[in-house]
Design a protein around this motif. Structure first.
Motif, mmCIF file in Angstrom:
data_model
loop_
_atom_site.group_PDB
_atom_site.id
_atom_site.type_symbol
_atom_site.label_atom_id
_atom_site.label_comp_id
_atom_site.label_asym_id
_atom_site.label_seq_id
_atom_site.Cartn_x
_atom_site.Cartn_y
_atom_site.Cartn_z
ATOM 1 N N THR A 69 15.393 11.292 6.960
ATOM 2 C CA THR A 69 13.965 10.953 6.969
ATOM 3 C C THR A 69 13.767 9.465 6.736
ATOM 4 N N HIS A 70 14.555 8.889 5.844
ATOM 5 C CA HIS A 70 14.454 7.445 5.614
ATOM 6 C C HIS A 70 14.820 6.671 6.875
ATOM 7 N N ALA A 71 15.800 7.153 7.616
ATOM 8 C CA ALA A 71 16.248 6.482 8.838
ATOM 9 C C ALA A 71 15.345 6.747 10.035
ATOM 10 N N SER A 72 14.408 7.691 9.902
ATOM 11 C CA SER A 72 13.559 8.076 11.037
ATOM 12 C C SER A 72 12.702 6.906 11.512
ATOM 13 N N GLU A 73 12.367 6.936 12.793
ATOM 14 C CA GLU A 73 11.518 5.897 13.362
ATOM 15 C C GLU A 73 10.164 5.836 12.652
ATOM 16 N N ALA A 74 9.615 6.995 12.323
ATOM 17 C CA ALA A 74 8.299 7.035 11.671
ATOM 18 C C ALA A 74 8.341 6.330 10.316
ATOM 19 N N TYR A 75 9.373 6.577 9.521
ATOM 20 C CA TYR A 75 9.439 5.931 8.212
ATOM 21 C C TYR A 75 9.763 4.439 8.346
ATOM 22 N N GLN A 76 10.582 4.092 9.303
ATOM 23 C CA GLN A 76 10.892 2.678 9.517
ATOM 24 C C GLN A 76 9.641 1.894 9.897
ATOM 25 N N GLN A 77 8.741 2.521 10.642
ATOM 26 C CA GLN A 77 7.465 1.886 10.973
ATOM 27 C C GLN A 77 6.626 1.671 9.713
ATOM 28 N N ALA A 78 6.662 2.654 8.810
ATOM 29 C CA ALA A 78 5.936 2.517 7.542
ATOM 30 C C ALA A 78 6.479 1.333 6.748
ATOM 31 N N LEU A 79 7.796 1.171 6.736
ATOM 32 C CA LEU A 79 8.404 0.055 6.010
ATOM 33 C C LEU A 79 7.992 -1.294 6.602
ATOM 34 N N LEU A 80 7.859 -1.354 7.917
ATOM 35 C CA LEU A 80 7.407 -2.602 8.548
ATOM 36 C C LEU A 80 6.000 -2.979 8.088
ATOM 37 N N VAL A 81 5.149 -1.977 7.953
ATOM 38 C CA VAL A 81 3.783 -2.223 7.503
ATOM 39 C C VAL A 81 3.778 -2.685 6.040
ATOM 40 N N LEU A 82 4.641 -2.096 5.226
ATOM 41 C CA LEU A 82 4.709 -2.451 3.807
ATOM 42 C C LEU A 82 5.254 -3.862 3.618
ATOM 43 N N SER A 83 6.251 -4.229 4.369
ATOM 44 C CA SER A 83 6.944 -5.533 4.336
ATOM 45 C C SER A 83 7.063 -6.079 2.919
ATOM 46 N N ASP A 84 6.394 -7.182 2.633
ATOM 47 C CA ASP A 84 6.506 -7.830 1.330
ATOM 48 C C ASP A 84 5.338 -7.492 0.399
ATOM 49 N N GLY A 85 4.689 -6.375 0.635
ATOM 50 C CA GLY A 85 3.515 -5.995 -0.164
ATOM 51 C C GLY A 85 3.832 -5.494 -1.558
ATOM 52 N N VAL A 86 5.092 -5.117 -1.781
ATOM 53 C CA VAL A 86 5.506 -4.625 -3.094
ATOM 54 C C VAL A 86 6.930 -5.082 -3.392
ATOM 55 N N GLU A 87 7.290 -4.994 -4.649
ATOM 56 C CA GLU A 87 8.681 -5.111 -5.065
ATOM 57 C C GLU A 87 8.993 -3.792 -5.756
ATOM 58 N N ARG A 88 10.040 -3.102 -5.286
ATOM 59 C CA ARG A 88 10.337 -1.791 -5.850
ATOM 60 C C ARG A 88 11.834 -1.529 -5.833
ATOM 61 N N ASP A 89 12.210 -0.543 -6.605
ATOM 62 C CA ASP A 89 13.582 -0.046 -6.641
ATOM 63 C C ASP A 89 13.525 1.313 -5.959
ATOM 64 N N PHE A 90 14.116 1.419 -4.782
ATOM 65 C CA PHE A 90 14.085 2.655 -3.991
ATOM 66 C C PHE A 90 15.495 3.186 -3.869
ATOM 67 N N ARG A 91 15.672 4.459 -4.178
ATOM 68 C CA ARG A 91 16.990 5.088 -4.075
ATOM 69 C C ARG A 91 16.861 6.476 -3.471
ATOM 70 N N ILE A 92 17.908 6.869 -2.770
ATOM 71 C CA ILE A 92 18.043 8.256 -2.324
ATOM 72 C C ILE A 92 19.191 8.827 -3.141
ATOM 73 N N VAL A 93 18.916 9.905 -3.865
ATOM 74 C CA VAL A 93 19.923 10.485 -4.750
ATOM 75 C C VAL A 93 20.129 11.955 -4.427
ATOM 76 N N GLU A 94 21.339 12.421 -4.723
ATOM 77 C CA GLU A 94 21.698 13.821 -4.512
ATOM 78 C C GLU A 94 21.447 14.586 -5.798
ATOM 79 N N GLY A 95 20.805 15.747 -5.676
ATOM 80 C CA GLY A 95 20.560 16.606 -6.830
ATOM 81 C C GLY A 95 21.819 17.326 -7.274
ATOM 82 N N VAL A 96 21.729 17.952 -8.428
ATOM 83 C CA VAL A 96 22.887 18.686 -8.953
ATOM 84 C C VAL A 96 22.735 20.171 -8.694
#
Length: 96
Positions: A69-96
């Motif tokens: 989902t992170h790699a999807s075209e739709a989400y990548q478009q969202a990231l382009l819109v966000l660009s430098d609007g925030v500073e954040r720590d983003f991670r994808i983690v595996e559950g236990v």
């Protein structure tokens, strides 16, 4: 199969308009990818080096689904819109 999670902790929000535009696009991408929002905003009590800013937690049925989902075209478009609007720590983690 372990679930996958997006964990996003915002340090600063410098452009609320970019964040609002990102939210609309990201929400659609997450829904299309099968993600479920568990935490979005709300009260934050920071500890250690934490910041009392926005936190997002999204659950997916699998780690692979979260990554795809992170790699999807739709989400990548969202990231382009966000660009430098925030500073954040983003991670994808595996559950236990």
């Amino acid at each position: 199969m372990a679930k996958g999670y997006w964990v996003s902790a915002y340090r600063t929000i410098s452009d609320p308009e970019k964040l609002a535009a990102y939210d609309k696009l990201a929400a659609a991408a997450v829904k299309a990818g099968g993600g479920r929002v568990l935490v979005r905003g709300g009260q934050v009590v920071p500890h250690d080096d934490g910041v009392a800013e926005r936190v997002i937690l999204i659950e997916f049925d699998s780690f692979e689904q979260a990554v795809a989902t992170h790699a999807s075209e739709a989400y990548q478009q969202a990231l382009l819109v966000l660009s430098d609007g925030v500073e954040r720590d983003f991670r994808i983690v595996e559950g236990v």
